[in-house]
Design a protein around this motif. Structure first.
Motif, PDB file in Angstrom:
ATOM      1  N   LYS A 282      29.297   4.778  14.463  1.00 40.00           N
ATOM      2  CA  LYS A 282      28.986   6.048  15.322  1.00 40.00           C
ATOM      3  C   LYS A 282      28.440   6.896  14.338  1.00 40.00           C
ATOM      4  O   LYS A 282      28.536   7.111  13.046  1.00 40.00           O
ATOM      5  CB  LYS A 282      30.424   6.549  15.926  1.00 40.00           C
ATOM      6  N   ARG A 283      27.377   7.776  15.042  1.00 39.30           N
ATOM      7  CA  ARG A 283      26.673   8.686  14.238  1.00 39.30           C
ATOM      8  C   ARG A 283      27.520   9.940  13.920  1.00 39.30           C
ATOM      9  O   ARG A 283      27.609  10.438  12.644  1.00 39.30           O
ATOM     10  CB  ARG A 283      25.597   9.439  15.179  1.00 39.30           C
ATOM     11  N   SER A 284      28.901  10.000  14.465  1.00 44.44           N
ATOM     12  CA  SER A 284      29.830  10.950  14.053  1.00 44.44           C
ATOM     13  C   SER A 284      30.473  10.412  12.632  1.00 44.44           C
ATOM     14  O   SER A 284      30.624  11.264  11.746  1.00 44.44           O
ATOM     15  CB  SER A 284      30.847  11.304  15.116  1.00 44.44           C
TER      16      SER A 284
ATOM     17  N   GLU B 206      29.174   8.456  10.599  1.00 41.12           N
ATOM     18  CA  GLU B 206      28.061   8.403   9.616  1.00 41.12           C
ATOM     19  C   GLU B 206      27.952   9.809   9.102  1.00 41.12           C
ATOM     20  O   GLU B 206      28.051   9.883   7.587  1.00 41.12           O
ATOM     21  CB  GLU B 206      26.731   8.208  10.281  1.00 41.12           C
ATOM     22  N   ARG B 207      28.056  10.785   9.806  1.00 44.68           N
ATOM     23  CA  ARG B 207      28.054  12.317   9.369  1.00 44.68           C
ATOM     24  C   ARG B 207      29.372  12.497   8.550  1.00 44.68           C
ATOM     25  O   ARG B 207      29.028  13.167   7.378  1.00 44.68           O
ATOM     26  CB  ARG B 207      27.860  13.388  10.393  1.00 44.68           C
TER      27      ARG B 207
ATOM     28  N   PHE C 122      23.578   1.805  13.788  1.00 47.17           N
ATOM     29  CA  PHE C 122      24.357   3.092  13.895  1.00 47.17           C
ATOM     30  C   PHE C 122      23.929   3.373  15.580  1.00 47.17           C
ATOM     31  O   PHE C 122      23.158   2.820  16.282  1.00 47.17           O
ATOM     32  CB  PHE C 122      23.725   4.434  13.613  1.00 47.17           C
TER      33      PHE C 122
ATOM     34  N   GLU D 254      24.741   6.203  18.707  1.00 43.73           N
ATOM     35  CA  GLU D 254      25.101   7.417  19.264  1.00 43.73           C
ATOM     36  C   GLU D 254      26.728   7.638  19.888  1.00 43.73           C
ATOM     37  O   GLU D 254      27.034   6.585  20.455  1.00 43.73           O
ATOM     38  CB  GLU D 254      24.206   8.048  20.245  1.00 43.73           C
ATOM     39  N   ASP D 255      27.311   8.625  19.793  1.00 43.60           N
ATOM     40  CA  ASP D 255      28.522   8.858  20.192  1.00 43.60           C
ATOM     41  C   ASP D 255      28.775   8.956  21.673  1.00 43.60           C
ATOM     42  O   ASP D 255      27.886   9.267  22.355  1.00 43.60           O
ATOM     43  CB  ASP D 255      29.285  10.095  19.575  1.00 43.60           C
TER      44      ASP D 255
END
Length: 181
Positions: A3-5, A7-8, A178, A180-181
């Motif tokens: 998930k992108r979150s 990844e961050r 990846f 998106e959330d």
């Protein structure tokens, strides 16, 4: 798939460690720290955080951050066309990383992921602390993991073709996906 979150979150954790190394990095460079999960969907256990400092047609340098107990799975750099394959030097920069390669079997079983020991055939064990380094010839199987508190190595190598790396674990997919959330 990450998930992108996530990844961050992993990038920020890695960048905090990179800042602690004292290695001169700009905030723009830190934004490029790549997150890899090798398609195994457990990036904190099997993955790596990689900041590429430069990559030309002939040479590259990267900072590889490994969290405590995080494994960059066993792999090797195969020949490509007339090129014998990537040659790499890993040098400890910060903390402690564990490194395994082909050779003498001196690796404590506790250094390998219990659930995947059959995916780690290389058992010559080294500890990379700041200033300690290993030279990895092309085609030689190897793996690396974060020590008790994690660590950072700097990788110097010939031409980078990471997408062509070969892995012992056939579940590995070199390109991280990846969502998106």
């Amino acid at each position: 798939m990450i998930k992108r979150s996530k990844e961050r979150e992993l990038r920020e954790r890695a960048n905090e460690i990179l800042r602690m190394t004292g290695f001169p990095l700009s905030e723009d460079e830190l934004k490029t720290t790549a997150i890899a999960d090798f398609g195994l969907n457990n990036p904190e256990r099997e993955g790596a955080q990689i900041l590429t400092l430069f990559a030309t047609e002939r040479i590259s340098a990267k900072l590889i951050v490994l969290f405590p107990g995080q494994f960059l799975p066993e792999h090797w750099h195969p020949p490509v066309g007339n090129d014998p394959g990537k040659e790499e030097i890993l040098r400890g920069l910060f903390g402690e990383c564990h490194y395994g390669e082909e050779g003498e079997d001196n690796c404590p079983l506790s250094a390998l992921p219990e659930e995947k020991r059959d995916q780690y055939s290389t058992r010559s064990f080294h500890v990379l602390t700041p200033g300690k380094q290993v030279i990895i010839p092309s085609g030689k199987k190897h793996w690396i993991s974060g020590g008790e508190k994690g660590g950072v190595v700097i990788s110097f190598s010939t031409c980078v073709r990471d997408a062509l790396d070969q892995f012992t674990d056939k579940e590995v997919e070199r390109i991280t996906v990846f969502e998106e959330d």
